[in-house]
Design an enzyme around this catalytic site. Structure first.
Site, PDB file in Angstrom:
ATOM      1  N   HIS A 140       0.604  -1.408   0.066  1.00 57.28           N
ATOM      2  CA  HIS A 140      -0.023  -0.059   0.010  1.00 57.28           C
ATOM      3  C   HIS A 140       0.836   1.252   0.135  1.00 57.28           C
ATOM      4  O   HIS A 140       0.172   2.260  -0.106  1.00 57.28           O
ATOM      5  CB  HIS A 140      -0.841   0.281   1.251  1.00 57.28           C
ATOM      6  CG  HIS A 140      -2.109  -0.782   1.339  1.00 57.28           C
ATOM      7  ND1 HIS A 140      -3.003  -1.272   0.274  1.00 57.28           N
ATOM      8  CD2 HIS A 140      -2.149  -2.090   2.134  1.00 57.28           C
ATOM      9  CE1 HIS A 140      -3.624  -2.238   0.498  1.00 57.28           C
ATOM     10  NE2 HIS A 140      -3.409  -2.797   1.742  1.00 57.28           N
ATOM     11  N   ASP A 150      -3.086 -10.765  -2.408  1.00 54.95           N
ATOM     12  CA  ASP A 150      -3.358 -10.128  -1.181  1.00 54.95           C
ATOM     13  C   ASP A 150      -4.749  -9.611  -1.504  1.00 54.95           C
ATOM     14  O   ASP A 150      -5.056  -9.097  -2.374  1.00 54.95           O
ATOM     15  CB  ASP A 150      -2.658  -9.016  -0.566  1.00 54.95           C
ATOM     16  CG  ASP A 150      -2.728  -8.337   0.779  1.00 54.95           C
ATOM     17  OD1 ASP A 150      -2.279  -8.602   1.569  1.00 54.95           O
ATOM     18  OD2 ASP A 150      -3.810  -7.599   0.799  1.00 54.95           O
TER      19      ASP A 150
END
Ligand SMILES: [Zn+2]
Length: 345
Positions: A126, A163
């Site tokens: 992220h 993910d």
């Protein structure tokens, strides 16, 4: 088979002030899984050194790195955003997580290691070029890929991200780069909000950013459908020189940060599929980088499944018909990118 593992007790010194799902015990679960799989004892243990600023700047902006290291200075604790905490140990952990990822990627790429698993914290996918996000400060997998490219060790890389959250950082850092194929299967809508099928890269990178934004409730057969009709054909066509995997385990049906329904066995299936394509197109070069995965038993079991996927064990493909919802998402993604891929679909 020589497996490289990146692990350091410093990764457990990155701790939140209060209960937080991204906790040090996650690494105990990972190590436990690697031990139960019989991989830990036989592995080559890579002692991570800190990534250099120059290495970090292959994907991060120099000003961001400077400010990050001023804030996360090894003495204070605090938050970089509402989700992303830091403590006194976070500076060393983050720099060694990135450094370990780089070293492992290089040694797998050189074929000194057959494959590698970076059991690192904090996670990375992220973290964008100029901001921390979603428990992540430095984008470990992207930095490893950036260094392989910058040092001309590789000309073409694929990053597969299973993910459950979209890897907004990795997408952003390679969005216009035709030499990196980024493929993410994730829950949408969900944190961080990005990752639509129509986000397909820009400029020379058009078609090299591939998102499969599944709604909650998708399971093994929908992921297998995405692999068989999209992920594997793309990897065969792109012929990367190394497949790097953002290995998060939070799409597991027991994980409490998502609504996905993957079984433990799905991680064996996905790993095996990627291993086989790596054997065909890039001399088997494949490396895994820990991202999410918060239910500790599920995380540990999924690590065993991943290790089983890397072995020559019999493998059953998920049986059943994918839901029409899941099929349509895969169709939409193929529709978005097919013009860039010369009729492979
Ligand atoms: Zn995640």
């Amino acid at each position: 088979m020589t497996v490289g593992i990146v692990y350091d007790s410093i990764f457990k010194k990155h701790v939140a002030r209060f209960d937080h799902p991204e906790c040090p015990e996650r690494l105990d679960a990972v190590v436990n899984g690697l031990k139960r799989a019989g991989v830990w004892e036989e592995a080559t243990h890579i002692v991570p050194v800190e990534a250099t600023v120059m290495e970090l700047c292959t994907v991060h902006e120099a000003l961001y790195v400077e400010r990050l290291l001023q804030t996360v200075d090894g003495s204070r604790r605090g938050n970089l955003d509402p989700d992303t905490f830091f403590s006194a140990g976070s500076r060393d952990a983050a720099l060694r997580a990135a450094g370990g990822a780089i070293e492992m990627a290089k040694r797998v790429h050189d074929r000194e290691l057959d494959w590698g698993f970076a059991a690192v914290r904090p996670p990375g996918h992220h973290a964008e070029s100029n901001r921390a996000c979603g428990f992540c400060m430095l984008n470990n997998i992207a930095i490893a890929a950036g260094v392989l490219l910058e040092q001309k060790m590789a000309a073409r890389l694929a990053i597969v991200d299973w993910d459950v959250h979209h890897g907004n950082g990795t997408q952003q850092q390679f969005y216009s780069n035709p030499d990196v194929l980024y493929i993410s299967i994730h829950q949408w809508p969900h944190f961080p909000g990005s990752g639509l099928s129509t986000e397909m890269g820009t400029g020379e990178g058009v078609g090299k950013n591939v998102n499969v934004p599944f709604p909650p409730g998708m399971g093994d057969v929908e992921y297998a459908d995405a692999f068989e009709r999209l992920v594997l054909p793309l990897l065969h066509a792109f012929r990367p020189e190394h497949i790097l995997v953002s290995a998060g385990f939070d799409a597991h049906r027991l994980d409490f940060l998502s609504g996905m329904r993957l079984s433990t066995e799905a991680y064996q299936y996905m790993t095996r599929q990627l291993k086989e394509v790596a054997q065909r197109v890039c001399d088997g070069r494949i490396s895994f980088y820990l991202e999410g995965g918060y239910q500790l038993n599920a995380l540990s079991d999924a690590i065993v499944a991943l290790c089983d996927g890397m072995r020559a064990l019999p493998l059953a493909s998920p049986q059943g018909t994918p839901s029409s919802t899941g099929k349509k998402i895969v169709d939409d993604t193929i529709g978005a990118i097919s013009a860039s891929w010369g009729g492979i679909f």
